[in-house]
Design an enzyme around this catalytic site. Structure first.
Site, PDB file in Angstrom:
ATOM      1  N   HIS A  22       0.847  -1.196   0.000  1.00  0.00           N
ATOM      2  CA  HIS A  22       0.000   0.000   0.000  1.00  0.00           C
ATOM      3  C   HIS A  22       0.878   1.239   0.000  1.00  0.00           C
ATOM      4  O   HIS A  22       2.084   1.173   0.245  1.00  0.00           O
ATOM      5  CB  HIS A  22      -0.932   0.019   1.214  1.00  0.00           C
ATOM      6  CG  HIS A  22      -2.057  -0.962   1.102  1.00  0.00           C
ATOM      7  ND1 HIS A  22      -1.948  -2.272   1.518  1.00  0.00           N
ATOM      8  CD2 HIS A  22      -3.297  -0.851   0.576  1.00  0.00           C
ATOM      9  CE1 HIS A  22      -3.076  -2.904   1.285  1.00  0.00           C
ATOM     10  NE2 HIS A  22      -3.928  -2.076   0.710  1.00  0.00           N
TER      11      HIS A  22
ATOM     12  N   LYS B  40      -0.386   5.025   4.453  1.00  0.00           N
ATOM     13  CA  LYS B  40      -1.239   4.109   5.225  1.00  0.00           C
ATOM     14  C   LYS B  40      -0.702   3.955   6.636  1.00  0.00           C
ATOM     15  O   LYS B  40       0.480   3.696   6.839  1.00  0.00           O
ATOM     16  CB  LYS B  40      -1.311   2.753   4.527  1.00  0.00           C
ATOM     17  CG  LYS B  40      -2.261   1.769   5.233  1.00  0.00           C
ATOM     18  CD  LYS B  40      -2.506   0.532   4.395  1.00  0.00           C
ATOM     19  CE  LYS B  40      -3.410  -0.467   5.101  1.00  0.00           C
ATOM     20  NZ  LYS B  40      -4.747   0.119   5.454  1.00  0.00           N
TER      21      LYS B  40
HETATM   22  N1  NAD Z   1     -12.720  -0.974   3.230  1.00  0.00           N
HETATM   23  C1  NAD Z   1     -12.097  -0.488   2.142  1.00  0.00           C
HETATM   24  O1  NAD Z   1     -12.440  -0.817   0.987  1.00  0.00           O
HETATM   25  C2  NAD Z   1     -11.012   0.531   2.324  1.00  0.00           C
HETATM   26  C3  NAD Z   1     -10.463   1.184   1.223  1.00  0.00           C
HETATM   27  C4  NAD Z   1      -9.514   2.205   1.459  1.00  0.00           C
HETATM   28  C5  NAD Z   1      -9.157   2.535   2.762  1.00  0.00           C
HETATM   29  N2  NAD Z   1      -9.724   1.842   3.791  1.00  0.00           N
HETATM   30  C6  NAD Z   1      -9.450   2.197   5.178  1.00  0.00           C
HETATM   31  O2  NAD Z   1     -10.138   3.419   5.429  1.00  0.00           O
HETATM   32  C7  NAD Z   1      -9.414   4.186   6.396  1.00  0.00           C
HETATM   33  C8  NAD Z   1      -9.152   5.578   5.839  1.00  0.00           C
HETATM   34  O3  NAD Z   1      -8.313   5.449   4.716  1.00  0.00           O
HETATM   35  P1  NAD Z   1      -7.926   6.792   3.900  1.00  0.00           P
HETATM   36  O4  NAD Z   1      -6.870   6.409   2.905  1.00  0.00           O
HETATM   37  O5  NAD Z   1      -9.159   7.459   3.447  1.00  0.00           O
HETATM   38  O6  NAD Z   1      -7.239   7.656   5.056  1.00  0.00           O
HETATM   39  P2  NAD Z   1      -7.120   9.242   5.171  1.00  0.00           P
HETATM   40  O7  NAD Z   1      -6.133   9.502   6.266  1.00  0.00           O
HETATM   41  O8  NAD Z   1      -6.910   9.846   3.825  1.00  0.00           O
HETATM   42  O9  NAD Z   1      -8.592   9.686   5.635  1.00  0.00           O
HETATM   43  C9  NAD Z   1      -9.040   9.546   6.961  1.00  0.00           C
HETATM   44  C10 NAD Z   1      -9.809  10.805   7.298  1.00  0.00           C
HETATM   45  O10 NAD Z   1     -10.389  10.664   8.591  1.00  0.00           O
HETATM   46  C11 NAD Z   1     -10.236  11.893   9.264  1.00  0.00           C
HETATM   47  N3  NAD Z   1     -10.371  11.689  10.710  1.00  0.00           N
HETATM   48  C12 NAD Z   1      -9.409  11.433  11.614  1.00  0.00           C
HETATM   49  N4  NAD Z   1      -9.940  11.312  12.843  1.00  0.00           N
HETATM   50  C13 NAD Z   1     -11.283  11.497  12.694  1.00  0.00           C
HETATM   51  C14 NAD Z   1     -12.389  11.490  13.572  1.00  0.00           C
HETATM   52  N5  NAD Z   1     -12.228  11.308  14.893  1.00  0.00           N
HETATM   53  N6  NAD Z   1     -13.635  11.681  13.072  1.00  0.00           N
HETATM   54  C15 NAD Z   1     -13.808  11.903  11.742  1.00  0.00           C
HETATM   55  N7  NAD Z   1     -12.803  11.932  10.841  1.00  0.00           N
HETATM   56  C16 NAD Z   1     -11.550  11.723  11.334  1.00  0.00           C
HETATM   57  C17 NAD Z   1      -8.877  12.405   8.837  1.00  0.00           C
HETATM   58  O11 NAD Z   1      -8.749  13.800   9.064  1.00  0.00           O
HETATM   59  C18 NAD Z   1      -8.905  12.040   7.351  1.00  0.00           C
HETATM   60  O12 NAD Z   1      -9.445  13.074   6.564  1.00  0.00           O
HETATM   61  C19 NAD Z   1      -8.159   3.378   6.730  1.00  0.00           C
HETATM   62  O13 NAD Z   1      -8.411   2.595   7.874  1.00  0.00           O
HETATM   63  C20 NAD Z   1      -8.013   2.447   5.514  1.00  0.00           C
HETATM   64  O14 NAD Z   1      -7.363   1.235   5.822  1.00  0.00           O
HETATM   65  C21 NAD Z   1     -10.621   0.856   3.610  1.00  0.00           C
HETATM   66  O1  LIG Z   2      -5.571   2.554   1.387  1.00  0.00           O
HETATM   67  C1  LIG Z   2      -5.787   1.815   2.372  1.00  0.00           C
HETATM   68  O2  LIG Z   2      -5.455   2.090   3.557  1.00  0.00           O
HETATM   69  C2  LIG Z   2      -6.477   0.521   2.160  1.00  0.00           C
HETATM   70  N1  LIG Z   2      -6.728  -0.222   3.202  1.00  0.00           N
HETATM   71  C3  LIG Z   2      -7.507  -1.433   3.151  1.00  0.00           C
HETATM   72  C4  LIG Z   2      -6.951  -2.445   4.138  1.00  0.00           C
HETATM   73  O3  LIG Z   2      -6.340  -2.013   5.159  1.00  0.00           O
HETATM   74  O4  LIG Z   2      -7.152  -3.643   3.868  1.00  0.00           O
HETATM   75  C5  LIG Z   2      -7.592  -2.008   1.765  1.00  0.00           C
HETATM   76  C6  LIG Z   2      -7.842  -0.986   0.744  1.00  0.00           C
HETATM   77  C7  LIG Z   2      -6.835   0.116   0.776  1.00  0.00           C
END
Ligand code: NAD
Ligand SMILES: O=C(O)C1=N[C@H](C(=O)O)CCC1
Length: 273
Positions: A160, A164
């Site tokens: 990633h 991350k």
């Molecule tokens: N399930 C999926 O398909 C998937 C895909 C991508 C990312 N993710 C996960 O999603 C999460 C976020 O990823 P990202 O790349 O968007 O991260 P990011 O850091 O770009 O975004 C997270 C956002 O949350 C905000 N934040 C922090 N604390 C907060 C709070 N208390 N309340 C509200 N907002 C708050 C931050 O300011 C930021 O804007 C990670 O855990 C990642 O692993 C999951």
């Molecule tokens: O960008 C990230 O952070 C992502 N997190 C997910 C994970 O922790 O499995 C998967 C998608 C991208």
């Protein structure tokens, strides 16, 4: 019209989710929640994320309960960080608001609390570490392969972007859980996170889990099953975060049909048995 509150609204995922929802004709963003110290408090979230005003202002998370009460969303979508998501689930569940949570990095205790809050609130919740359709098919392939190759050595690798914050990925941990369950192993006992030093021969039971963090990699997952004289490698590569966003939209359209009081995942959304 599905009324959606997005928590993490200005983040890499949250901003793309807000942007996509504004293009759908059966849903609308009614609240945009961000970190308690967000510099975007009171600003229009559309202007912050570069799509122009959408008439929804950014609310800091310390005002979460109030904004949920006033904006009356049908669903809260959370893509934040584990501690924040636990709070989102608690507050939304108490208010009877359904949930789509993509956040990863939860501890065992946090996952237990999330399950308890969803049950007590009797809300519908879709929680998945990876919302991409292809990844959830990948999970099914891993389950089937593991059953046919119980004696093969398994290694899980994920890559990633450098931003991350959690490791290994939630997706890699889910793959570990699936393969362990399919082969009668306890993931806590067999998982080996990286290797270093004079570690001796690999046991056949162990499952290696390795995290790469570099550049702007969106999300790669590779699982290999290695035997005598051969190996199989199953690979999923996300080219764009739109793969995850599309899964979120599917989950938002499914959630009304989800079972209240229990955590559903993308298998339920996609009808994968
Ligand atoms: N399930 C999926 O398909 C998937 C895909 C991508 C990312 N993710 C996960 O999603 C999460 C976020 O990823 P990202 O790349 O968007 O991260 P990011 O850091 O770009 O975004 C997270 C956002 O949350 C905000 N934040 C922090 N604390 C907060 C709070 N208390 N309340 C509200 N907002 C708050 C931050 O300011 C930021 O804007 C990670 O855990 C990642 O692993 C999951
Ligand atoms: O960008 C990230 O952070 C992502 N997190 C997910 C994970 O922790 O499995 C998967 C998608 C991208």
């Amino acid at each position: 019209m599905i009324r959606v509150a997005v928590s993490g609204a200005c983040g890499r995922m949250g901003s793309r989710i807000v942007k996509r929802i504004t293009k759908e004709n059966d849903m609308e963003v009614v609240a945009a929640i961000e970190a308690p110290n967000t510099p975007f408090k009171g600003k229009d979230v559309g202007e912050v994320i570069g799509i122009g005003s959408i008439g929804v202002k950014v609310t800091p998370a310390d005002e979460l309960e109030d904004i949920l009460k006033t904006s009356k969303p049908d669903v809260v979508v959370d893509f934040t960080i584990a501690d924040a998501a636990v709070n989102t689930v608690e507050k939304a569940s108490k208010l009877g608001i359904n949930l789509v949570v993509g956040t990863t990095g939860f501890s065992t205790e946090q996952l237990e609390k999330i399950g308890k809050d969803v049950k007590e609130g009797n809300v519908k919740a879709i929680i998945a570490p990876n919302m991409a359709v292809g990844v959830n098919v990948f999970f099914k392939v891993l389950e089937e392969l593991a059953k046919f190759l119980p004696d093969y050595n398994v290694e899980i690798m994920e890559a990633h972007h450098k931003h991350k914050k959690d490791a290994p990925s939630g997706t890699a941990l889910k793959a570990l859980e699936i393969i362990s369950a399919a082969t009668g192993r306890d993931p806590d006992e067999v998982s080996v996170y990286g290797r270093k030093g004079l570690i001796g021969e690999r046991s056949d039971d162990e499952i290696g889990v390795h995290a790469i963090r570099a550049g702007d990699i969106v999300g790669d997952h590779i699982v290999l099953f290695a035997g005598e004289g051969e190996r199989l490698e199953v690979i999923h590569r996300a080219h764009s975060r739109e793969a995850f966003v599309s899964g979120v939209i599917r989950a938002l359209r499914f959630i009304e049909k989800a079972e209240p009081g229990r955590i559903s995942d993308m298998k339920d959304v996609l009808g994968i048995r």
